[in-house]
Design a protein around this motif. Structure first.
Motif: not given
Length: 79
Positions: A32-51
């Protein structure tokens, strides 16, 4: 009149402070958190790891958690 407005403002600040203190410190990474930010779970995880700072994004067991101070910094990837 001014004193009433100031006391109302103080009461509202107290209410917001108690709500903020009741919030959990760590929020789990959910779909749900990932959908609110218009990302997939893997995309959000990778974004968080990088940023995000490594201390603000941790893995506990099999779930990833974001510290509440960093939630406002999560931004969607809009192309």
């Amino acid at each position: 009149m001014l004193i009433d407005r100031i006391s109302n403002l103080e009461n509202e600040v107290k209410a917001m402070k108690t709500i903020l203190l009741k919030l959990p410190t760590w929020f789990p990474l959910t779909s749900e958190f990932a959908q609110e930010h218009h990302m997939s779970m893997n995309g959000l995880r990778k974004w968080c790891l990088k940023n995000l700072h490594p201390d603000s994004f941790v893995k506990r067991g099999r779930f990833w958690y974001i510290h509440k101070s960093e939630i406002a910094n999560v931004r969607p990837n809009i192309v």
